[in-house]
Design a protein around this motif. Structure first.
Motif, short mmCIF file in Angstrom:
data_model
loop_
_atom_site.label_atom_id
_atom_site.label_comp_id
_atom_site.label_asym_id
_atom_site.label_seq_id
_atom_site.Cartn_x
_atom_site.Cartn_y
_atom_site.Cartn_z
N MET A 344 44.33 -7.39 -0.79
CA MET A 344 45.20 -6.65 0.14
C MET A 344 44.42 -5.49 0.77
SD MET A 344 48.45 -6.21 1.27
CE MET A 344 49.76 -6.54 0.10
N GLY A 345 43.61 -4.81 -0.03
CA GLY A 345 42.78 -3.71 0.49
C GLY A 345 41.80 -4.19 1.54
N VAL A 346 41.16 -5.35 1.29
CA VAL A 346 40.20 -5.91 2.25
C VAL A 346 40.91 -6.28 3.55
CG1 VAL A 346 38.57 -7.80 2.68
CG2 VAL A 346 38.68 -6.77 0.42
N VAL A 347 42.07 -6.94 3.43
CA VAL A 347 42.82 -7.35 4.63
C VAL A 347 43.26 -6.13 5.45
CG1 VAL A 347 44.95 -8.48 5.45
CG2 VAL A 347 43.59 -9.54 3.64
N PHE A 348 43.77 -5.11 4.77
CA PHE A 348 44.16 -3.87 5.45
C PHE A 348 42.97 -3.25 6.19
CE2 PHE A 348 48.31 -3.75 3.74
CZ PHE A 348 48.99 -2.68 4.30
N ALA A 349 41.84 -3.23 5.49
CA ALA A 349 40.63 -2.62 6.10
C ALA A 349 40.20 -3.39 7.34
CB ALA A 349 39.51 -2.58 5.07
N LEU A 350 40.21 -4.73 7.24
CA LEU A 350 39.79 -5.55 8.38
C LEU A 350 40.75 -5.40 9.56
CD1 LEU A 350 38.72 -8.80 6.47
CD2 LEU A 350 37.20 -7.31 7.78
N PHE A 351 42.05 -5.30 9.25
CA PHE A 351 43.06 -5.16 10.31
C PHE A 351 43.06 -3.78 10.94
CE2 PHE A 351 45.96 -8.85 9.19
CZ PHE A 351 45.96 -9.36 10.48
N LEU A 352 43.02 -2.76 10.07
CA LEU A 352 43.31 -1.40 10.53
C LEU A 352 42.08 -0.50 10.67
CD1 LEU A 352 46.47 -0.71 8.33
CD2 LEU A 352 46.42 -1.40 10.72
N GLY A 353 40.96 -0.92 10.10
CA GLY A 353 39.78 -0.04 10.08
C GLY A 353 39.36 0.48 11.43
#
Length: 392
Positions: A344-353
């Motif tokens: 979930m952290g990786v997906v958030f980072a890829l989406f929102l970074g």
């Protein structure tokens, strides 16, 4: 947890030797992920958005499969779950090399998502099953250390081959390493444990206080790494010496991750899982705070080293705590419950970074935000010390 035959097991089991060697080669090839964007930019006319969707899809599917992979592991058994899972890594790179058809590539990513969840959960579970109770940390550290060093060697090797022989050499070298890993995986001893299944069990595990703290650590460290990789790139671009600057600072990350995975696991067996995490979280917080105030090669290097500490220690400590806290029959469910949040952290980072970086207009607030988050994690580590004996 009290498990039978713990004292009769070897310190480093055959399962651990085979899996560590196989993961070394498999992730030497899987380091191709680092080159995926520039490779596709040069060999296709796809937009940045289409390329980004590939990795977002991968981690989103792995995240979902973390919950449901229990059913395919029950159906296939540990051995086939691991062997077939490892083949999906090779299958993606082979598909990419042979065809640049976007729908086919997305299909390969979907299959790889299942394979990633299957490989990691079944392998991690088997490493713990074959380890002595007193050496869950050491076994976890060797397993992750082999994976990290394979990834680091792969990045250096693929980068050099790409420079000397051109772009098409990168997937070919990656494929060769992955096939070696696939072959080694065939020699894995077969596990005879009958695994439990149940979505409710996973969600009840997620609700325990101990699991919530570990999940937050996994989420924060993976989210932080994803965001801050973008921030490091922003620093490098602002210095107008991008590749040299970034390489000098970021080389500390895989180096720290390998060293602390290897030794951190053994230290956690002696010191305790939570005690081992307090100092790294505080060091990372301090490094990121300094990088947010004075951005230069030294402070960025300290921040990168701090992230490496967390990238190496948090998954190792989480894996060892799963060994401490669950029975053999339920370990794969605990990996699903906890490592769901890492993905979930990786997906958030890829989406929102990149979006947040563009909204903030500067990379430095990101460093300061994560300095605060990791400071909170440091205090939560102290809370976790009192809860280490709890099970889930």
């Amino acid at each position: 947890m009290n498990h039978s035959n713990g004292s009769t097991k070897k310190y480093i089991s055959r399962d651990l030797k085979v899996l560590s060697l196989a993961f070394f080669f498999l992730f030497m090839g899987a380091s191709f992920q680092q080159f995926l964007r520039p490779y596709l930019q040069e060999t296709t006319s796809w937009s940045d958005m289409r390329i980004s969707i590939i990795l977002v899809t991968l981690y989103a599917i792995i995240m979902v499969w973390r919950i449901f992979i229990q059913y395919s592991i029950r159906l296939l058994g540990d051995y086939l779950s691991i062997v077939l899972g490892s083949l999906t890594y090779t299958g993606f790179v082979l598909t990419l090399y042979l065809t640049k058809q976007y729908p086919l590539l997305i299909l390969a990513v979907v299959v790889w998502g299942w394979g990633g969840a299957s490989l990691w959960i079944a392998s991690s579970t088997q490493v713990l099953d074959a380890a002595r109770e007193s050496s869950y940390g050491g076994a976890s550290g060797v397993f992750y250390g082999a994976t990290h060093v394979g990834f680091a060697v792969g990045v250096m090797l693929l980068g050099r081959m790409g420079q000397r022989l051109g772009n098409d050499a990168i997937p070919l070298v990656a494929l060769t390493a992955m096939v070696v890993g696939n072959i080694i995986m065939l020699f894995l001893p077969r596990s005879r444990v009958q695994r439990e299944t149940g979505i409710r069990i996973i969600f009840s595990m997620m609700r325990t206080a101990k699991a919530k703290i570990i999940s937050f650590f996994l989420f924060a460290s993976s989210l932080g790494f994803g965001f801050l990789l973008g921030a490091f790139t922003g620093v490098a671009e602002s210095k107008e010496q991008s590749f040299v600057y970034l390489a000098n600072a970021a080389v500390l990350f895989p180096l720290a991750r390998f060293v602390v995975s290897l030794f951190g696991g053994f230290i956690s067996d002696k010191l305790g899982r939570a005690k081992m995490l307090v100092l790294p979280f505080i060091v990372s917080s301090l490094g990121l705070f300094l990088a947010g105030i004075w951005s230069n090669i030294f402070t960025i290097g300290v921040a990168s080293f701090g992230l490496g500490l967390l990238g190496g220690l948090v998954p190792v400590a989480a894996m060892a705590m799963i060994g401490d806290s669950t029975t053999r029959e339920r370990r794969h469910l605990a990996f699903g419950a906890l490592f769901f949040w890492r993905d979930m952290g990786v997906v958030f980072a890829l989406f929102l970074g990149q979006f947040l970086l563009s909204q903030l207009g500067d990379f430095r607030p990101c460093f300061l935000v994560f300095a605060c988050i990791f400071l909170v994690c440091g205090f939560l580590s102290i809370v976790l010390i009192r809860r280490e004996a709890e099970t889930f």
